[in-house]
Design an enzyme around this catalytic site. Structure first.
Site, short mmCIF file in Angstrom:
data_model
loop_
_atom_site.label_atom_id
_atom_site.label_comp_id
_atom_site.label_asym_id
_atom_site.label_seq_id
_atom_site.Cartn_x
_atom_site.Cartn_y
_atom_site.Cartn_z
N PRO A 1 -36.90 16.98 -23.82
CA PRO A 1 -36.34 15.90 -23.01
C PRO A 1 -34.82 15.96 -23.04
O PRO A 1 -34.22 16.55 -23.95
CB PRO A 1 -36.86 14.64 -23.72
CG PRO A 1 -37.00 15.05 -25.15
CD PRO A 1 -37.39 16.51 -25.13
N THR A 2 -34.19 15.35 -22.05
CA THR A 2 -32.73 15.32 -22.05
C THR A 2 -32.21 14.66 -23.32
O THR A 2 -32.82 13.73 -23.85
CB THR A 2 -32.21 14.56 -20.82
OG1 THR A 2 -30.78 14.41 -20.94
CG2 THR A 2 -32.82 13.18 -20.71
N PHE B 111 -32.99 12.32 -17.33
CA PHE B 111 -32.77 10.99 -17.89
C PHE B 111 -33.27 9.85 -17.01
O PHE B 111 -33.45 8.73 -17.48
CB PHE B 111 -31.27 10.76 -18.15
CG PHE B 111 -30.42 10.69 -16.91
CD1 PHE B 111 -30.34 9.53 -16.15
CD2 PHE B 111 -29.70 11.80 -16.48
CE1 PHE B 111 -29.57 9.47 -15.00
CE2 PHE B 111 -28.93 11.75 -15.33
CZ PHE B 111 -28.86 10.58 -14.59
N ASN B 112 -33.47 10.09 -15.72
CA ASN B 112 -33.59 8.95 -14.80
C ASN B 112 -34.93 8.23 -14.87
O ASN B 112 -35.02 7.06 -14.56
CB ASN B 112 -33.29 9.39 -13.36
CG ASN B 112 -34.17 10.52 -12.90
OD1 ASN B 112 -34.43 11.48 -13.63
ND2 ASN B 112 -34.64 10.45 -11.67
N HIS B 113 -35.99 8.92 -15.25
CA HIS B 113 -37.27 8.28 -15.57
C HIS B 113 -37.69 8.83 -16.93
O HIS B 113 -38.51 9.75 -17.01
CB HIS B 113 -38.33 8.59 -14.50
CG HIS B 113 -38.10 7.92 -13.19
ND1 HIS B 113 -38.24 6.56 -13.01
CD2 HIS B 113 -37.72 8.41 -11.99
CE1 HIS B 113 -37.97 6.25 -11.75
NE2 HIS B 113 -37.65 7.36 -11.11
N GLU C 38 -38.14 20.88 -9.63
CA GLU C 38 -38.05 19.63 -8.85
C GLU C 38 -36.61 19.18 -8.97
O GLU C 38 -36.20 18.65 -10.00
CB GLU C 38 -39.03 18.60 -9.40
CG GLU C 38 -39.41 17.52 -8.39
CD GLU C 38 -38.37 16.45 -8.23
OE1 GLU C 38 -37.60 16.52 -7.24
OE2 GLU C 38 -38.29 15.56 -9.09
N GLU D 131 -25.19 14.91 -3.12
CA GLU D 131 -26.08 13.87 -3.64
C GLU D 131 -25.29 12.89 -4.50
O GLU D 131 -24.73 13.27 -5.53
CB GLU D 131 -27.20 14.50 -4.48
CG GLU D 131 -28.17 13.47 -5.04
CD GLU D 131 -29.25 14.09 -5.92
OE1 GLU D 131 -30.34 13.51 -6.00
OE2 GLU D 131 -28.98 15.14 -6.53
N CYS E 126 -34.27 11.01 -7.52
CA CYS E 126 -34.06 12.08 -6.55
C CYS E 126 -34.47 11.63 -5.16
O CYS E 126 -33.94 12.12 -4.16
CB CYS E 126 -34.82 13.34 -6.96
SG CYS E 126 -36.56 13.08 -7.30
N ARG F 61 -44.72 6.86 -3.19
CA ARG F 61 -45.86 7.71 -3.49
C ARG F 61 -46.66 7.07 -4.61
O ARG F 61 -46.20 6.15 -5.27
CB ARG F 61 -45.42 9.12 -3.92
CG ARG F 61 -44.66 9.21 -5.23
CD ARG F 61 -44.20 10.65 -5.45
NE ARG F 61 -43.66 10.90 -6.77
CZ ARG F 61 -42.41 10.68 -7.14
NH1 ARG F 61 -41.56 10.18 -6.26
NH2 ARG F 61 -42.01 10.95 -8.36
#
Length: 468
Positions: free
Chosen positions: A169-170, A144-146, A241, A369, A275, A430
């Site tokens: 997808p989520t 979900f985060n991106h 990942e 985390e 992450c 990055r």
């Protein structure tokens, strides 16, 4: 849901909620196992025959279409994720970069050649290599985060290498994935090359992992699910990942203003839901007081609220349950001796940027985390302790180190157990070409990023011919 070029309904729906308002912003079909099997059955026999030029042109067209619709696409991501407009506009820009880089890489000849008469045992021959698409189908599962960029990284590389993909997808943020798929179809992508199934992972995840037509499973998400996939997938390639517990390490010679500015950005951008977000701030005791003072100052200036307001620096986290988790971990740390200097305020899914000082490594807020906008500061005495603290978790994704001393930099690069070390930058820095990935509970050492992903999506074939 997109199967075989059709918009499929199942009679069952999943509601997509706006984390800020709680309103339903859309619905998606809830796929069953038979829907997933149908998608793989369509993908498996299809053999894409797009030339390199055609693949590159298609991806560039998709990038151009998306650039013309930045507001529309970013509004959609904001509505379903609660991420602020600043972050979602940035995300759409990154998706355009992924599509563009993938288009560039699709044009490259990825083969090699070398002579065989290199030793007394050689012959007058020449060896060549080429990269071919996978025989089976790629199964991709995204978080979900991106909501769009994570999808783009998996899908664009699949298109660039002439593969077929079934994407799930989520269920929390599926709308951006469907939007990107439709945009690729509009750009000319054959629908057999990308099919999107939406649904409850408890119902369809095992089929996505074990279907007989799956050659490779690529997953971005949590550690527990990643390890489940690895155990369940059997004799298939798996690219994981997973999570991170990324530190910034601030040495005594660092530019403290620079370090505090970037640490705050790395902790709060995307509501801390990355992450590679800054999860721990390891600060030399000689400069810790000044660093904390500046960090609090910059945190106070970090606006948060309605994610649709373009002035906001931060919106909500993904849901109220996540916000409550962050709140409870901070409260636990305070009860164990940490000092709350700012934040820890919650209203529904809105959680404020938060600074904790005097944190110890055993506290849950840094041992696990914490996937939100929390800045825990841990003080250390010397570089040996800094390296030990950084390596002292189960994760090994990335890091950021603030120093100007080459001897320190050399040690950090050599001794930190992570996939990336960024000097005078946040762990998450990055570009979309950068090889990216972690070790330990952050991943298996395989890299993503456009170039590395394309390598992973192909089979390397070697052949030899007589020299002419």
């Amino acid at each position: 849901m997109r199967i075989g070029g059709e918009r499929v309904t199942t009679g069952r729906e999943i509601e997509v909620l706006n984390p800020w308002s709680g309103e339903v912003v859309g619905t998606v079909p809830r796929a069953g196992v038979e829907d997933v099997r149908r998608a793989f059955a369509i993908a498996r026999p299809y053999r894409p025959k797009l030339t390199r030029h055609e693949r590159s042109s298609l991806l560039l067209k998709a990038a151009a279409l998306l650039r013309a619709r930045v507001d529309e696409a970013s509004d959609l991501i904001t509505m379903e994720s609660g991420l602020c407009k600043k972050d979602t506009v940035y995300e759409v820009g990154r998706v355009c970069d992924v599509l563009t880089f993938s288009a560039m890489e699709a044009l490259k000849d990825d083969g090699q050649s070398f002579s065989c008469d290199l030793t007394p045992h050689g012959k007058n021959r020449r060896v060549f290599t080429r990269r071919d698409p996978l025989l089976g189908v790629i199964s991709a599962i995204t978080p979900f985060n991106h909501p769009m960029n994570q999808v783009a990284h998996k899908v664009a590389s699949s298109v660039a290498t002439n593969n077929r993909m079934v994407l799930k997808p989520t269920e929390k943020t599926p709308l951006a994935a469907l939007y990107l798929a439709d945009l690729l179809y509009e750009a000319g992508l054959p629908p057999e090359m990308l099919q999107v199934v939406t649904g409850d992972p408890r119902e369809i995840a095992d089929e996505l992992i074990t279907n007989e037509h799956v050659d490779l499973v690529t997953f971005t998400g949590g550690v527990a699910i990643g390890k489940y996939i690895a155990a369940k997938a059997g004799y298939r390639r798996v690219v994981l990942e997973l999570g991170g517990n990324d530190p910034v390490i601030v040495m005594e010679d660092a530019d403290i203003e620079e370090a505090a500015t970037l640490a705050a950005q790395g902790s709060y951008k995307n509501s801390g839901q990355r992450c590679t977000a800054v999860k721990r701030m390891l600060v030399h005791e000689k400069v810790a007081d000044r660093f904390v003072e500046l960090l609090v100052e910059k945190t106070r200036a970090w606006t948060h609220g309605d994610p649709a307001d373009p002035k906001m620096d931060m919106g909500t986290v993904i849901d109220e349950a996540a916000a409550k988790l962050f709140e409870s971990r901070v409260n636990e740390a305070v009860s164990q001796g940490a000092r709350l200097l700012h934040g820890n305020e919650r209203r529904g899914a809105l959680y404020s940027p938060t600074v904790l000082d005097r944190v110890s490594p055993g506290m849950t807020v840094v041992k696990q985390e914490t996937f939100g906008p929390v800045s825990p500061v841990i003080r250390f005495r010397d570089i040996d302790e800094a390296i030990a603290l950084s390596n002292g978790t189960a994760y090994g994704l990335s890091s950021g180190v603030f120093t100007n001393r080459l001897d320190y930099i050399a040690r950090f690069v050599a001794e930190l157990h992570v996939g990336s070390v960024n000097v005078r930058e946040v762990p998450g820095y990055r570009i979309e070409l950068t090889p990216f990935g972690g070790i330990k509970d952050s991943g298996q050492g395989y890299k993503e990023g456009v170039q590395e992903t394309m390598k992973g999506y192909t089979n390397l074939k070697t052949f030899s011919l007589p020299s002419f």
